[in-house]
Design an enzyme around this catalytic site. Structure first.
Site, PDB file in Angstrom:
ATOM      1  N   ARG A 147      40.180  50.864  39.182  1.00 36.03           N
ATOM      2  CA  ARG A 147      39.923  52.497  38.888  1.00 36.03           C
ATOM      3  C   ARG A 147      39.593  53.289  40.455  1.00 36.03           C
ATOM      4  NH1 ARG A 147      39.508  55.949  34.561  1.00 36.03           N
ATOM      5  NH2 ARG A 147      37.104  55.097  34.138  1.00 36.03           N
ATOM      6  N   ARG A 204      34.092  54.765  40.479  1.00 36.15           N
ATOM      7  CA  ARG A 204      33.216  55.721  39.658  1.00 36.15           C
ATOM      8  C   ARG A 204      31.851  54.665  39.844  1.00 36.15           C
ATOM      9  NH1 ARG A 204      36.096  58.028  35.295  1.00 36.15           N
ATOM     10  NH2 ARG A 204      34.150  57.895  33.721  1.00 36.15           N
ATOM     11  N   ARG A 264      30.771  50.812  27.096  1.00 34.52           N
ATOM     12  CA  ARG A 264      31.469  52.790  27.089  1.00 34.52           C
ATOM     13  C   ARG A 264      32.128  52.070  26.015  1.00 34.52           C
ATOM     14  NH1 ARG A 264      33.255  52.835  32.797  1.00 34.52           N
ATOM     15  NH2 ARG A 264      34.458  55.056  31.979  1.00 34.52           N
TER      16      ARG A 264
HETATM   17  P1  AMP Z   1      34.397  60.183  30.497  1.00 34.26           P
HETATM   18  O1  AMP Z   1      35.480  60.524  31.822  1.00 34.26           O
HETATM   19  O2  AMP Z   1      35.071  60.778  29.905  1.00 34.26           O
HETATM   20  O3  AMP Z   1      34.985  58.984  30.264  1.00 34.26           O
HETATM   21  O4  AMP Z   1      32.854  60.378  30.416  1.00 34.26           O
HETATM   22  C1  AMP Z   1      32.155  59.751  31.508  1.00 34.26           C
HETATM   23  C2  AMP Z   1      30.917  60.251  30.877  1.00 34.26           C
HETATM   24  O5  AMP Z   1      30.510  60.913  30.657  1.00 34.26           O
HETATM   25  C3  AMP Z   1      30.001  58.982  29.715  1.00 34.26           C
HETATM   26  O6  AMP Z   1      30.358  57.681  29.610  1.00 34.26           O
HETATM   27  C4  AMP Z   1      29.968  59.573  29.248  1.00 34.26           C
HETATM   28  O7  AMP Z   1      28.400  59.605  30.094  1.00 34.26           O
HETATM   29  C5  AMP Z   1      29.260  61.623  29.290  1.00 34.26           C
HETATM   30  N1  AMP Z   1      30.134  62.128  28.557  1.00 34.26           N
HETATM   31  C6  AMP Z   1      31.798  62.500  28.558  1.00 34.26           C
HETATM   32  N2  AMP Z   1      32.091  63.313  27.505  1.00 34.26           N
HETATM   33  C7  AMP Z   1      31.006  62.865  26.499  1.00 34.26           C
HETATM   34  C8  AMP Z   1      30.855  63.482  25.031  1.00 34.26           C
HETATM   35  N3  AMP Z   1      31.455  64.076  24.415  1.00 34.26           N
HETATM   36  N4  AMP Z   1      29.370  63.530  24.270  1.00 34.26           N
HETATM   37  C9  AMP Z   1      28.719  62.151  25.577  1.00 34.26           C
HETATM   38  N5  AMP Z   1      29.442  62.329  26.113  1.00 34.26           N
HETATM   39  C10 AMP Z   1      30.018  62.118  27.095  1.00 34.26           C
END
Ligand code: AMP
Length: 218
Positions: A123, A156, A167
């Site tokens: 990505r 990223r 993750r």
């Molecule tokens: P994402 O783009 O949805 O993969 O989010 C990137 C990162 O943001 C995640 O790996 C977490 O560190 C943080 N994050 C996003 N959404 C949440 C959530 N609902 N709860 C906790 N951390 C979050």
């Protein structure tokens, strides 16, 4: 008014599918991860709090996440509804959300871990307009450059083998139980996320009883 949540492991296409749905239904796409990334990029106080946690692939604390979501949803720019992506990710967040908002459906993008690794490690993202590319099946026209604004593409910070492993584990341990909670309330539609994005979008629409997806917008 339509209110949806979209869930799925990293790289399952939540952002892409949300944007396709949002553009057509005139609903607002809210990505909690994007809000945090914006804060990191713009060196805000919130950005300083979450940067390391995000880079390690761990979850940001619930209090902060809930306050970010609450603040975002009090901006009443979503007259026709919203689709929220990346939230809730654990039981406490799910309970907070269900208490505060009536949700029409939870869309779950289902993808095997092996395919996730392949997608996430390939990505690239435009730091300026946020468009995601995938070097496997949606490469930019000019190598390393955003098709839309020409900005240099980046990886990223959390799209590394190590952070991805964290993750995935977190998703299976903390987010899957949330799905069980929603399933009991019969909100959940599960979609196979392996086909091309257009087909996945079509499947989502069929399952939600929405008008068909027309890729050319006609
Ligand atoms: P994402 O783009 O949805 O993969 O989010 C990137 C990162 O943001 C995640 O790996 C977490 O560190 C943080 N994050 C996003 N959404 C949440 C959530 N609902 N709860 C906790 N951390 C979050």
């Amino acid at each position: 008014m339509r209110k949806y949540v979209i869930m799925g492991v990293q790289g399952s296409g939540k952002g892409t599918q949300s944007q396709l749905l949002a553009a057509d239904l005139d609903i607002v796409h809210i990505s909690v991860g994007d809000i945090f990334r914006w804060n990191v990029q713009n060196h805000t106080k919130v950005g300083a709090l979450v940067r390391r946690t995000m880079a390690a692939g761990e979850l940001v604390g619930d209090d902060l996440v809930e306050s970010v979501v609450r603040t975002r949803l009090t901006e009443h720019d979503w007259n026709f509804g919203f689709i929220i992506d990346g939230f809730p990710r654990n039981r406490r967040q799910a309970e907070f959300f269900l208490e505060s908002y009536d949700i029409d459906a939870i869309i779950v993008l289902d993808l095997p871990d092996s395919e996730i690794r392949r997608r996430v490690l390939n990505r690239r993202v435009c730091a300026d307009c946020g468009i995601n590319y995938n070097l496997i099946d949606s490469s930019p026209k000019v190598v390393g450059q955003c098709d839309s604004c020409g900005t240099q593409l980046a990886t990223r910070e959390d799209d590394t083998e190590e952070a991805l492993a964290v993750r995935l584990r977190t998703y299976h341990e903390k987010t899957n139980p949330v799905l069980d909670l929603f399933r009991r309330k019969e909100y959940v539609v599960t979609v196979d996320a392996r086909p091309p994005a257009d087909e996945v979008q079509q499947d989502i629409r069929e399952q939600l009883g929405l008008p068909p997806y027309k890729p050319d917008g006609k």
